[in-house]
Design a protein around this motif. Structure first.
Motif, short mmCIF file in Angstrom:
data_model
loop_
_atom_site.label_atom_id
_atom_site.label_comp_id
_atom_site.label_asym_id
_atom_site.label_seq_id
_atom_site.Cartn_x
_atom_site.Cartn_y
_atom_site.Cartn_z
N SER A 5 0.83 -1.21 0.00
CA SER A 5 0.00 0.00 0.00
C SER A 5 0.86 1.26 0.00
CB SER A 5 -0.94 0.00 1.21
OG SER A 5 -0.22 0.11 2.43
N LEU A 6 2.02 1.21 0.66
CA LEU A 6 2.90 2.38 0.65
C LEU A 6 3.52 2.59 -0.72
CD1 LEU A 6 4.67 2.08 4.13
CD2 LEU A 6 2.95 3.75 3.42
N TRP A 7 3.84 1.51 -1.43
CA TRP A 7 4.35 1.67 -2.80
C TRP A 7 3.28 2.28 -3.70
CZ3 TRP A 7 8.96 2.45 -3.86
CH2 TRP A 7 10.02 1.72 -3.32
N LEU A 8 2.03 1.89 -3.52
CA LEU A 8 0.96 2.49 -4.32
C LEU A 8 0.79 3.97 -3.98
CD1 LEU A 8 -1.63 -0.43 -4.21
CD2 LEU A 8 -0.23 0.30 -6.18
N LYS A 9 0.95 4.30 -2.72
CA LYS A 9 0.90 5.71 -2.30
C LYS A 9 2.04 6.50 -2.94
CE LYS A 9 1.15 8.50 1.96
NZ LYS A 9 2.51 9.06 1.87
N LEU A 10 3.24 5.96 -2.91
CA LEU A 10 4.38 6.63 -3.52
C LEU A 10 4.21 6.74 -5.03
CD1 LEU A 10 7.20 4.94 -1.44
CD2 LEU A 10 6.72 7.40 -1.46
N ALA A 11 3.63 5.70 -5.64
CA ALA A 11 3.41 5.73 -7.08
C ALA A 11 2.47 6.87 -7.46
CB ALA A 11 2.83 4.40 -7.55
N ALA A 12 1.43 7.09 -6.67
CA ALA A 12 0.49 8.17 -6.95
C ALA A 12 1.17 9.53 -6.84
CB ALA A 12 -0.69 8.09 -5.99
N GLU A 13 2.14 9.63 -5.95
CA GLU A 13 2.81 10.90 -5.71
C GLU A 13 3.95 11.16 -6.68
OE1 GLU A 13 4.05 10.92 -1.66
OE2 GLU A 13 2.02 10.76 -0.86
N TYR A 14 4.66 10.11 -7.10
CA TYR A 14 5.89 10.31 -7.85
C TYR A 14 5.90 9.69 -9.24
CZ TYR A 14 7.98 12.08 -3.56
OH TYR A 14 8.25 12.85 -2.46
#
Length: 354
Positions: free
Chosen positions: A76-85
């Motif tokens: 879930s944190l990788w998906l969060k980072l993907a949305a941001e970066y």
């Protein structure tokens, strides 16, 4: 008194290093180390509590170094980072410094989800493939014999096998990879990263070194607060990983003293030569404990010697790591002709000083 001495030593060693940055929380927070070089912490179970992963910006996308464990929170944190970066610049590639769970656990998912390649050294990729598909070997006669020869009690051997069979972090492996070589150069954005391969902790651990800016992404080859586990397993019971580890430290000691070290665990730090000397001294102390614990008149088992190196109460999994570390130091002493080993009538290895 011994515990206080160890604590005092650790405090002294920590004071000898320079920590220029405050670490991010394990919630997807990002710290900018330098333009196009980001530091993120992923959560993990156990005493460490985290693994550091790094994002490298290229002209047309992002590279990531190490992946975190195969757990839902990390995904879930990788998906969060993907949305941001990764919305404006997509993820281009995943680099795994080595095959251990916390470094490669999400590699297959990241590769499949973002349709990107995984970069690893040859030894690490195939170690990962073997390890992730090796559940059928748990409890094999050769594995049981390895622990028996080391003097591990039969009830603990059973506990170890049960614990390994319930391993929650074993992951699928990416079906293919792009191979990294020692001294290879990767151009990522404005930075050229040279691959430095280390051994001892894992087969062919890849560090990334940017000489122009004095930055080393060190993985587990150089940690600021602990020594990476250097262990012998049933797969290669007569290996001498400690010799390989110390040789790898010698290579890293040649880096400039002001090199900024980006480790897999603990804070970013400087003073590479000081830290290498601390780690070398740690292993020399461990060797001296074993030397002092053996005589030529009273042979002892690896399991008995393990309690001399690790005095705290150990979990089942800790016993595996502690035994492997003990055997690594014993094999070093064997290869340096300081001790001898014989087999008793029960098939258990007995060590003694020469």
């Amino acid at each position: 008194m011994g515990a206080m001495t160890d604590r005092s030593r650790k405090l002294t060693e920590r004071a000898q290093l320079d920590y220029p940055l405050t670490a991010p929380a394990t919630d997807g927070s990002v710290i900018t180390i330098a333009p196009g070089l980001l530091w993120v912490r992923m959560p993990m179970q156990g005493a460490l509590g985290h693994i550091n992963v790094y994002l490298l910006e290229d002209s047309d996308g992002w590279w990531i170094v190490d992946t975190g464990l195969r757990i839902d929170k990390v995904k879930s944190l990788w998906l969060k980072l993907a949305a941001e970066y990764f919305s404006e610049k997509p993820l281009k590639a995943v680099i795994c410094t080595h095959f251990h769970y916390d470094h490669s656990g999400q590699s297959a998912w990241l590769s499949d989800h973002f349709q990107v390649p995984v970069y690893m050294t040859h030894g690490e990729y195939f170690a990962m493939r073997v390890f992730n598909s090796g559940g059928a070997d748990i409890g094999s006669p050769s594995q049981r014999d390895f622990f028996h020869r080391s003097g591990v009690p039969e009830d603990l051997i059973e506990d170890i096998i049960v614990s390994c069979s319930k391993d929650p972090f074993r992951a699928s492996s990416p079906p293919g990879y792009i191979r990294l070589f020692d001294q290879q150069s990767l151009q990522i954005g404005s930075r050229q990263w040279r691959i430095i391969v280390g051994q001892g902790h894992s087969p062919e651990h890849a560090c990334l070194y940017c000489e122009d800016e004095g930055i080393l992404i060190a993985g587990d080859q150089l940690l600021p607060e602990i020594s990476s586990n250097v262990l012998v397993t049933d797969i290669e019971p007569f290996a001498n990983p400690l010799a390989l580890w110390l040789q790898s430290l010698d290579r890293l000691e040649k880096l400039h003293q002001d090199t900024l070290i980006l480790p897999a665990h603990g804070p970013v730090f400087k003073n590479v030569k000081v830290r290498v000397h601390q780690l070398q001294s740690h292993h020399e102390r461990q060797l001296n404990v074993l030397r002092d614990s053996m005589t030529d008149a009273q042979p002892v088992t690896a399991f008995q010697l393990m309690s001399c190196l690790f005095k705290r109460k150990l979990s089942v999994m800790d016993n595996i790591l502690a035994l492997g570390e003990t055997l690594a130091h014993l094999n070093w002493l064997m290869d340096n002709h300081e001790i001898s080993v014989s087999t008793d009538s029960d098939g258990i290895s007995q060590y003694c000083a020469k």
